[in-house]
Design a protein around this motif. Sequence first.
Motif, PDB file in Angstrom:
ATOM      1  N   ASN A   1       0.785  -1.241   0.000  1.00  0.00           N
ATOM      2  CA  ASN A   1       0.000   0.000   0.000  1.00  0.00           C
ATOM      3  C   ASN A   1       0.815   1.288   0.000  1.00  0.00           C
ATOM      4  OD1 ASN A   1      -2.476  -1.360  -0.091  1.00  0.00           O
ATOM      5  ND2 ASN A   1      -2.415  -1.689   2.117  1.00  0.00           N
ATOM      6  N   PHE A   2       2.012   1.252  -0.541  1.00  0.00           N
ATOM      7  CA  PHE A   2       2.759   2.483  -0.762  1.00  0.00           C
ATOM      8  C   PHE A   2       2.363   3.032  -2.126  1.00  0.00           C
ATOM      9  CE2 PHE A   2       5.567   0.419   2.286  1.00  0.00           C
ATOM     10  CZ  PHE A   2       5.899   1.467   3.115  1.00  0.00           C
ATOM     11  N   VAL A   3       2.401   4.337  -2.270  1.00  0.00           N
ATOM     12  CA  VAL A   3       2.265   4.937  -3.590  1.00  0.00           C
ATOM     13  C   VAL A   3       3.640   4.798  -4.220  1.00  0.00           C
ATOM     14  CG1 VAL A   3       1.802   7.043  -4.874  1.00  0.00           C
ATOM     15  CG2 VAL A   3       0.500   6.543  -2.789  1.00  0.00           C
ATOM     16  N   HIS A   4       3.734   4.008  -5.291  1.00  0.00           N
ATOM     17  CA  HIS A   4       5.023   3.670  -5.881  1.00  0.00           C
ATOM     18  C   HIS A   4       5.099   4.248  -7.288  1.00  0.00           C
ATOM     19  CE1 HIS A   4       7.965   0.388  -7.408  1.00  0.00           C
ATOM     20  NE2 HIS A   4       8.586   1.506  -7.090  1.00  0.00           N
ATOM     21  N   LEU A   5       5.985   5.209  -7.476  1.00  0.00           N
ATOM     22  CA  LEU A   5       6.210   5.818  -8.780  1.00  0.00           C
ATOM     23  C   LEU A   5       7.555   5.350  -9.301  1.00  0.00           C
ATOM     24  CD1 LEU A   5       5.091   9.438  -7.836  1.00  0.00           C
ATOM     25  CD2 LEU A   5       3.684   7.615  -8.824  1.00  0.00           C
ATOM     26  N   ARG A   6       7.586   4.979 -10.568  1.00  0.00           N
ATOM     27  CA  ARG A   6       8.817   4.453 -11.174  1.00  0.00           C
ATOM     28  C   ARG A   6       9.309   5.374 -12.285  1.00  0.00           C
ATOM     29  NH1 ARG A   6       9.501  -1.495 -10.879  1.00  0.00           N
ATOM     30  NH2 ARG A   6       7.886  -2.271  -9.508  1.00  0.00           N
TER      31      ARG A   6
END
Length: 99
Positions: free
Chosen positions: A25-30
Amino acid sequence: MSKQENNNTIMTDEFRGYDTLTKNNFVHLRIDHSKAFSDGDIHTNGVESFWAILKHAIYGIYHHVSVKYLQRYVDEFCFRWNNRENDMFDVVLKQSILF
């Protein structure tokens, strides 16, 4: 704080080891470094700069770091990084008086 309340945003490169971040549930941006090094506010420049400064200190100041004390070196440089815009003498003096 439960996992549902966690709203931390983490920016990484495309390494597949980071896939678990979304599952937790982390906001993960790549950012795909084969295409670009930044995309607006999505970049890894801050963390890469931190690690570069830490590595330069290890090679230039300490020359060798024992695994036993590695976390202490990282802690020191986290403190330095978080206070890089402050007068370090004043920060350390205030903390030494308060403790």
